[in-house]
Design a protein around this motif. Structure first.
Motif, PDB file in Angstrom:
ATOM      1  N   THR A 131      10.263  -4.173  -3.304  1.00  0.00           N
ATOM      2  CA  THR A 131      10.854  -2.835  -3.360  1.00  0.00           C
ATOM      3  C   THR A 131      10.025  -1.866  -4.187  1.00  0.00           C
ATOM      4  O   THR A 131      10.026  -0.661  -3.916  1.00  0.00           O
ATOM      5  CB  THR A 131      12.279  -2.906  -3.929  1.00  0.00           C
ATOM      6  OG1 THR A 131      12.244  -3.540  -5.216  1.00  0.00           O
ATOM      7  CG2 THR A 131      13.187  -3.711  -3.005  1.00  0.00           C
ATOM      8  N   GLU A 132       9.311  -2.381  -5.198  1.00  0.00           N
ATOM      9  CA  GLU A 132       8.532  -1.479  -6.049  1.00  0.00           C
ATOM     10  C   GLU A 132       7.353  -0.861  -5.325  1.00  0.00           C
ATOM     11  O   GLU A 132       6.724   0.079  -5.820  1.00  0.00           O
ATOM     12  CB  GLU A 132       8.042  -2.200  -7.306  1.00  0.00           C
ATOM     13  CG  GLU A 132       7.088  -3.359  -7.067  1.00  0.00           C
ATOM     14  CD  GLU A 132       7.800  -4.695  -6.947  1.00  0.00           C
ATOM     15  OE1 GLU A 132       7.150  -5.725  -7.187  1.00  0.00           O
ATOM     16  OE2 GLU A 132       9.010  -4.706  -6.601  1.00  0.00           O
ATOM     17  N   HIS A 133       7.034  -1.358  -4.120  1.00  0.00           N
ATOM     18  CA  HIS A 133       5.907  -0.807  -3.359  1.00  0.00           C
ATOM     19  C   HIS A 133       6.347   0.049  -2.170  1.00  0.00           C
ATOM     20  O   HIS A 133       5.506   0.563  -1.429  1.00  0.00           O
ATOM     21  CB  HIS A 133       5.020  -1.943  -2.848  1.00  0.00           C
ATOM     22  CG  HIS A 133       4.398  -2.767  -3.923  1.00  0.00           C
ATOM     23  ND1 HIS A 133       3.769  -2.211  -5.014  1.00  0.00           N
ATOM     24  CD2 HIS A 133       4.333  -4.120  -4.089  1.00  0.00           C
ATOM     25  CE1 HIS A 133       3.324  -3.186  -5.807  1.00  0.00           C
ATOM     26  NE2 HIS A 133       3.669  -4.340  -5.274  1.00  0.00           N
ATOM     27  N   LEU A 134       7.645   0.213  -1.989  1.00  0.00           N
ATOM     28  CA  LEU A 134       8.109   0.928  -0.804  1.00  0.00           C
ATOM     29  C   LEU A 134       7.645   2.378  -0.769  1.00  0.00           C
ATOM     30  O   LEU A 134       7.500   2.963   0.313  1.00  0.00           O
ATOM     31  CB  LEU A 134       9.643   0.885  -0.742  1.00  0.00           C
ATOM     32  CG  LEU A 134      10.263  -0.490  -0.434  1.00  0.00           C
ATOM     33  CD1 LEU A 134      11.777  -0.391  -0.476  1.00  0.00           C
ATOM     34  CD2 LEU A 134       9.804  -1.002   0.924  1.00  0.00           C
ATOM     35  N   TRP A 135       7.414   2.964  -1.954  1.00  0.00           N
ATOM     36  CA  TRP A 135       7.013   4.373  -1.971  1.00  0.00           C
ATOM     37  C   TRP A 135       5.579   4.573  -1.489  1.00  0.00           C
ATOM     38  O   TRP A 135       5.176   5.690  -1.161  1.00  0.00           O
ATOM     39  CB  TRP A 135       7.146   4.944  -3.390  1.00  0.00           C
ATOM     40  CG  TRP A 135       6.268   4.293  -4.423  1.00  0.00           C
ATOM     41  CD1 TRP A 135       6.535   3.175  -5.149  1.00  0.00           C
ATOM     42  CD2 TRP A 135       4.978   4.730  -4.836  1.00  0.00           C
ATOM     43  NE1 TRP A 135       5.498   2.878  -6.002  1.00  0.00           N
ATOM     44  CE2 TRP A 135       4.530   3.823  -5.835  1.00  0.00           C
ATOM     45  CE3 TRP A 135       4.147   5.802  -4.490  1.00  0.00           C
ATOM     46  CZ2 TRP A 135       3.291   3.947  -6.467  1.00  0.00           C
ATOM     47  CZ3 TRP A 135       2.907   5.924  -5.112  1.00  0.00           C
ATOM     48  CH2 TRP A 135       2.500   5.013  -6.090  1.00  0.00           C
ATOM     49  N   GLN A 136       4.800   3.496  -1.378  1.00  0.00           N
ATOM     50  CA  GLN A 136       3.391   3.600  -0.998  1.00  0.00           C
ATOM     51  C   GLN A 136       3.226   3.510   0.519  1.00  0.00           C
ATOM     52  O   GLN A 136       2.435   2.741   1.041  1.00  0.00           O
ATOM     53  CB  GLN A 136       2.582   2.516  -1.700  1.00  0.00           C
ATOM     54  CG  GLN A 136       2.601   2.660  -3.220  1.00  0.00           C
ATOM     55  CD  GLN A 136       1.897   1.524  -3.916  1.00  0.00           C
ATOM     56  OE1 GLN A 136       2.218   0.347  -3.732  1.00  0.00           O
ATOM     57  NE2 GLN A 136       0.900   1.856  -4.727  1.00  0.00           N
ATOM     58  N   ALA A 137       3.976   4.333   1.222  1.00  0.00           N
ATOM     59  CA  ALA A 137       4.001   4.251   2.687  1.00  0.00           C
ATOM     60  C   ALA A 137       2.637   4.520   3.303  1.00  0.00           C
ATOM     61  O   ALA A 137       2.250   3.864   4.281  1.00  0.00           O
ATOM     62  CB  ALA A 137       5.031   5.233   3.233  1.00  0.00           C
ATOM     63  N   LYS A 138       1.912   5.475   2.762  1.00  0.00           N
ATOM     64  CA  LYS A 138       0.617   5.818   3.361  1.00  0.00           C
ATOM     65  C   LYS A 138      -0.371   4.674   3.201  1.00  0.00           C
ATOM     66  O   LYS A 138      -1.110   4.348   4.150  1.00  0.00           O
ATOM     67  CB  LYS A 138       0.076   7.086   2.707  1.00  0.00           C
ATOM     68  CG  LYS A 138      -1.141   7.677   3.417  1.00  0.00           C
ATOM     69  CD  LYS A 138      -1.496   9.026   2.808  1.00  0.00           C
ATOM     70  CE  LYS A 138      -2.697   9.655   3.494  1.00  0.00           C
ATOM     71  NZ  LYS A 138      -3.030  10.984   2.917  1.00  0.00           N
ATOM     72  N   GLN A 139      -0.385   4.057   2.034  1.00  0.00           N
ATOM     73  CA  GLN A 139      -1.271   2.923   1.828  1.00  0.00           C
ATOM     74  C   GLN A 139      -0.896   1.771   2.747  1.00  0.00           C
ATOM     75  O   GLN A 139      -1.764   1.088   3.311  1.00  0.00           O
ATOM     76  CB  GLN A 139      -1.226   2.462   0.364  1.00  0.00           C
ATOM     77  CG  GLN A 139      -1.845   3.449  -0.617  1.00  0.00           C
ATOM     78  CD  GLN A 139      -0.844   4.468  -1.136  1.00  0.00           C
ATOM     79  OE1 GLN A 139       0.071   4.884  -0.415  1.00  0.00           O
ATOM     80  NE2 GLN A 139      -1.020   4.873  -2.387  1.00  0.00           N
ATOM     81  N   LEU A 140       0.407   1.531   2.898  1.00  0.00           N
ATOM     82  CA  LEU A 140       0.861   0.467   3.790  1.00  0.00           C
ATOM     83  C   LEU A 140       0.438   0.758   5.225  1.00  0.00           C
ATOM     84  O   LEU A 140      -0.034  -0.140   5.944  1.00  0.00           O
ATOM     85  CB  LEU A 140       2.374   0.337   3.699  1.00  0.00           C
ATOM     86  CG  LEU A 140       3.025  -0.637   4.684  1.00  0.00           C
ATOM     87  CD1 LEU A 140       2.538  -2.056   4.449  1.00  0.00           C
ATOM     88  CD2 LEU A 140       4.547  -0.574   4.570  1.00  0.00           C
ATOM     89  N   LEU A 141       0.580   2.012   5.642  1.00  0.00           N
ATOM     90  CA  LEU A 141       0.173   2.393   6.994  1.00  0.00           C
ATOM     91  C   LEU A 141      -1.313   2.122   7.201  1.00  0.00           C
ATOM     92  O   LEU A 141      -1.714   1.548   8.224  1.00  0.00           O
ATOM     93  CB  LEU A 141       0.488   3.866   7.230  1.00  0.00           C
ATOM     94  CG  LEU A 141      -0.022   4.458   8.543  1.00  0.00           C
ATOM     95  CD1 LEU A 141       0.617   3.765   9.741  1.00  0.00           C
ATOM     96  CD2 LEU A 141       0.229   5.967   8.586  1.00  0.00           C
ATOM     97  N   PHE A 142      -2.129   2.527   6.247  1.00  0.00           N
ATOM     98  CA  PHE A 142      -3.573   2.321   6.379  1.00  0.00           C
ATOM     99  C   PHE A 142      -3.918   0.836   6.464  1.00  0.00           C
ATOM    100  O   PHE A 142      -4.809   0.435   7.220  1.00  0.00           O
ATOM    101  CB  PHE A 142      -4.305   2.966   5.217  1.00  0.00           C
ATOM    102  CG  PHE A 142      -4.421   4.474   5.319  1.00  0.00           C
ATOM    103  CD1 PHE A 142      -3.950   5.146   6.428  1.00  0.00           C
ATOM    104  CD2 PHE A 142      -5.003   5.206   4.307  1.00  0.00           C
ATOM    105  CE1 PHE A 142      -4.058   6.529   6.527  1.00  0.00           C
ATOM    106  CE2 PHE A 142      -5.116   6.588   4.397  1.00  0.00           C
ATOM    107  CZ  PHE A 142      -4.642   7.247   5.517  1.00  0.00           C
ATOM    108  N   GLN A 143      -3.224   0.028   5.684  1.00  0.00           N
ATOM    109  CA  GLN A 143      -3.477  -1.417   5.737  1.00  0.00           C
ATOM    110  C   GLN A 143      -3.196  -1.971   7.132  1.00  0.00           C
ATOM    111  O   GLN A 143      -3.978  -2.759   7.679  1.00  0.00           O
ATOM    112  CB  GLN A 143      -2.603  -2.140   4.710  1.00  0.00           C
ATOM    113  CG  GLN A 143      -2.994  -1.902   3.273  1.00  0.00           C
ATOM    114  CD  GLN A 143      -1.984  -2.504   2.304  1.00  0.00           C
ATOM    115  OE1 GLN A 143      -1.052  -3.202   2.708  1.00  0.00           O
ATOM    116  NE2 GLN A 143      -2.152  -2.230   1.017  1.00  0.00           N
ATOM    117  N   GLN A 144      -2.061  -1.554   7.703  1.00  0.00           N
ATOM    118  CA  GLN A 144      -1.689  -2.060   9.019  1.00  0.00           C
ATOM    119  C   GLN A 144      -2.591  -1.509  10.120  1.00  0.00           C
ATOM    120  O   GLN A 144      -2.943  -2.225  11.065  1.00  0.00           O
ATOM    121  CB  GLN A 144      -0.224  -1.711   9.309  1.00  0.00           C
ATOM    122  CG  GLN A 144       0.758  -2.352   8.354  1.00  0.00           C
ATOM    123  CD  GLN A 144       0.589  -3.865   8.291  1.00  0.00           C
ATOM    124  OE1 GLN A 144       0.534  -4.538   9.314  1.00  0.00           O
ATOM    125  NE2 GLN A 144       0.484  -4.398   7.080  1.00  0.00           N
TER     126      GLN A 144
END
Length: 821
Positions: free
Chosen positions: A233-246
């Motif tokens: 949950t502590e990483h949910l705010w990092q949506a852009k980084q998550l998108l780039f990873q995927q």
């Protein structure tokens, strides 16, 4: 308007339990107070309370459901890397963005002019009441290529929904195939705080791009993609980084299968793999060619019906009509600003201020070591305090929550204590009950000593925008107590009711206007002050204890031996705690310094508390505050007035251990005037008016300069508070000039003339820069009027909406006194 209908219905039911006997009035008031509190929470629960994002909706509940919007231009490989938009940034190539209409209780319309991506995005947001969990809401996202866009502009649009609560997940309720979804996509979830809910992202309208690449059998551009995750949950705010990873994972697979020379077009490469399922984070992705439109429909399970696109269309129309009508009633610009262009400008300023209200939750970094160096008692204390800070004794505290407006969405997306009082002055005119909610939220942060951190950096997302050296908060550092400006105005509004209104059966049955319930019903307003008062007094005593100035040790002659004040947190170049950062102060710093601006703030604080204590029935406290105000009024003269310079000045101790004044003419020099601490017939007022109106000193075609043009420090070093025009200080000057103009006194003519000129200069300066750049700015150049520093500074710069709504005093003859108005 919809919430008003709900409120009327609720109170009509309650009215059947109200008996027309005087003995029941207290009970009636308690019932009304509870119902207003409940309905306030309902109407304010949901909102675009993530102002750091271009668009993101969440409730005022910690660890709850959050959503966000991203988009990018994907028609070529050269631009795509830097084209993804998510968090508001100053370097995104925007030609302006923000809310053109916005009411915190009902919704509004935001336009984002993305010149870099050659598309204009419109986000329409509305709330739809019903049920017991804050109702439902809906948003319509539209994209329109800009005139310079290529004929077949390709845009990818992503919306995500995330659940921050541990153990609470969201399911995909729609049925698709391995390549995606043909129609609407529905998510369902259940939350302890929100109950059952459903969120639908509609199929929408708009052309989809095509491709004859072999990958089209795996990545169908006509379909909507859903990718689901379970992540900390502590990483949910990092949506852009998550998108780039995927996206990178997908790109790597494509290159592996097809090779770099045979890659598909970018609108297929930068597409997620369809992997729907249960999780606490879900991306929804669509790719469009040309214009597009889609709806996001959130339905509370406790509401009687699901939210539809037809509901959204209807409520957008009603919200727009309601906003325009209310703006005319509350903030209609007065002469010479009564044309449509200023009205549109004023609506934008107010809407962006209100649209910058956010909900923040998390821990912040505090140093509670109480190191002896922080007392700043020795000469050279600034070096000692620097050494103490370097020991890094800070710790995380909390979590805390805050409901607050912010100075700037791209640069300062967090709460600032001294900014907030200015932010709330226009908001209070628009919605005093919302304002009181925000004030209460700030005072809920107070510790047992009476300290509120001056900068609220709550959680990792907030800290990501702040350099480490500015993250730590120190419980001996103050900030100007500007929230008292709001409370004083609220008290004066209550006073004008003269207790003539009261709660009764008729009022309950007719309903209550939520935006002004605490003024329409004085008993509720007084109860609010009574509840808040212990915290206000605690803060007052904290100021007295931690920010005192030394009179006795240096044999200073003063009317009062107690009323002198010094900002802690001084360095050679700065007093960040004063809010006036690099404004010139005595050199070198000395533990015997006294600061005229802090003395003035304490005078305003004592004046406000005397009024509040009187309302809540504490006559002994009233006497105490009036005694403090009396001491400050005299000591401002005894300790800070320079007859030779004709202004107020900071004081220090010279090489002979004697009290001496250090005069840097500017905002500090006129602080007692700015806060209305001078009598209308005081000769010192005339000298301050002369200083303020002197074009070689403070007056400029674009507002009052922060520092005199004649000062050796004018425009030097950082030049932050050393020449630029600041709208918050000019607002205080305009209000004070008007007040002195309409009071009987020998200087009313001079005050009136300055008021008319300054009001016009400020409005034209902010308007012209907004018209040219699409933004409000943090400060303005006194020579050119150009906006400077932080863009999209729709915090206290939005005070211009109040300035335009003030009258031009065309009726003024010089014979009027304030009591006749």
């Amino acid at each position: 308007m919809a919430f008003m209908r709900q409120l009327t219905a609720s109170l009509s039911i309650l009215s059947t339990f109200v008996f027309p006997f005087a003995t029941c009035q207290a009970q009636d008031e308690a019932v009304l107070n509870a119902e207003i509190g409940r309905l306030n929470n309902q109407s304010l629960l949901w909102g675009p309370y993530r102002p750091n994002l271009y668009f993101g909706v969440r409730p005022r509940i910690p660890q709850s459901l959050t959503t966000g919007l991203l988009w990018a231009k994907v028609d070529n490989y050269v631009d795509v890397q830097n084209s993804f938009r998510y968090t508001c940034e100053q370097n995104d190539g925007m030609a302006g963005y923000g809310w053109d209409e916005y009411d915190t209780r009902t919704g509004g319309i935001q336009h984002i002019h993305d010149a870099g991506n050659k598309i204009d995005i419109t986000a329409e947001f509305v709330k739809i009441p019903g049920g017991g969990h804050g109702g439902s809401w809906a948003a319509r996202i539209k994209g329109e290529p800009r005139p310079d866009a290529p004929p077949a502009l390709k845009t990818t649009v992503l919306f995500y929904v995330a659940s921050e609560a541990i153990g609470e997940v969201v399911d995909v309720a729609s049925t698709g195939d391995s390549n995606g979804f043909d129609g609407d996509v529905a998510f369902v979830g259940k939350s302890k705080a929100l109950g059952d809910y459903k969120l639908v992202v509609t199929k929408g309208t708009g052309e989809r791009p095509s491709s004859d690449h072999p990958i089209s059998s795996q990545r169908d551009l006509d379909k909507t993609i859903v990718q689901s995750f379970n992540m900390p949950t502590e990483h949910l705010w990092q949506a852009k980084q998550l998108l780039f990873q995927q996206l990178k994972l997908g790109v790597d697979e494509i290159i592996k299968e097809y090779g770099a020379d045979n890659a598909p077009p970018p609108w297929q490469v930068y597409q997620l793999t369809n992997k729907p399922g249960q999780g606490n984070f879900h991306f929804v992705q669509k790719v469009f060619e040309g214009p597009f439109e889609l709806d996001i429909l959130f339905s509370s399970g406790s509401a009687s019906d699901d939210t539809t696109s037809e509901d959204l269309t209807r409520e957008i129309k009603a919200t727009t009509e309601s906003f325009n009508d209310r703006f005319t009633d509350v903030f209609e610009p007065q002469a010479p600003f009564h044309t449509d262009k200023y009205r549109k400008f004023g609506q934008s300023m107010l809407s962006n201020l209100a649209g910058g209200i956010g909900y923040f939750y998390g821990q912040h970094v505090v140093d509670r070591s109480y190191a002896p160096e922080y007392d700043e008692e020795n000469e050279g204390f600034w070096e000692e305090t620097a050494e103490a800070r370097a020991r890094r004794q800070e710790k995380l505290e909390g979590p805390y929550e805050l409901f607050s407006s912010i100075p700037s969405r791209p640069f300062f997306p967090r709460g600032f204590l001294w900014d907030e009082g200015f932010h709330l002055l226009p908001i209070a005119d628009w919605d005093i009950d919302l304002t009181l909610e925000i004030v209460k939220s700030w005072y809920n942060l107070m510790d047992e000593d009476g300290w509120i951190a001056r900068e609220q950096i709550l959680g990792e997302e907030a800290r990501s925008k702040v350099p480490p050296e500015f993250q730590v908060q120190y419980p001996h550092y103050a900030n100007p107590p500007t929230l008292y400006l709001v409370l004083e105005a609220f008290t004066e509004r209550l006073q004008k009711t003269n207790g003539s209104q009261h709660v009764g059966k008729e009022q309950l049955s007719q309903g209550v206007v939520l935006e002004s319930a605490h003024v329409d019903n004085p008993s509720l307003g007084i109860e609010y002050l009574r509840t808040l008062y212990p915290l206000l007094r605690r803060q007052f005593l904290w100021f007295k204890k931690t920010q005192f100035g030394d009179i006795k040790s240096y044999d200073r002659e003063a009317y009062s031996t107690k009323e002198a004040y010094r900002w802690r947190g001084r360095s050679v170049q700065h007093i960040l705690t004063s809010g006036l950062d690099d404004y010139p102060r005595p050199q070198p710093p000395h533990p015997g310094e006294l600061h005229v601006d802090l003395m003035s703030w304490m005078g305003m604080l004592a004046r406000s508390l005397a009024k509040i204590a009187d309302f809540v029935g504490l006559p002994e406290d009233v006497q105490e505050y009036n005694k403090v105000l009396d001491g400050i009024s005299h000591n401002l003269v005894d300790l800070h007035w320079s007859e030779s310079e004709g202004c107020f000045c900071d004081a220090t101790i010279d090489a002979f251990e004697e009290h001496t004044l250090v005069c840097h003419k500017g905002y500090v020099s006129i602080f007692p005037f700015l806060l209305g601490l001078l009598q209308s017939d005081d000769p010192k007022l005339e000298k301050l008016l002369d200083l303020l109106g002197d074009e070689e000193e403070l007056f400029s075609p674009h507002g009052i300069r922060s520092l005199s043009k004649k000062s050796e420090f004018y425009g030097t070093d950082e030049n932050y508070w050393r020449s630029p025009v600041w709208i918050n200080m000019n607002y205080l000057a305009i209000v004070s000039l008007r007040n002195y103009a309409i009071q009987s006194g020998p200087y009313s003519h001079k005050a009136k003339d300055l008021y008319v000129k300054l009001r016009k200069n400020i409005v034209e300066t902010v308007y012209q820069s907004w018209e040219e750049t699409g933004f409000a700015w943090e400060q303005y150049n006194p020579e050119t009027g150009s906006g400077q520093r932080t863009q999209h500074f729709t915090g206290w710069t939005s005070l211009v909406v109040k300035i335009m709504a003030l009258d031009d005093l065309s009726w003024w003859t010089g014979r009027h006194v304030r009591d006749e108005l």
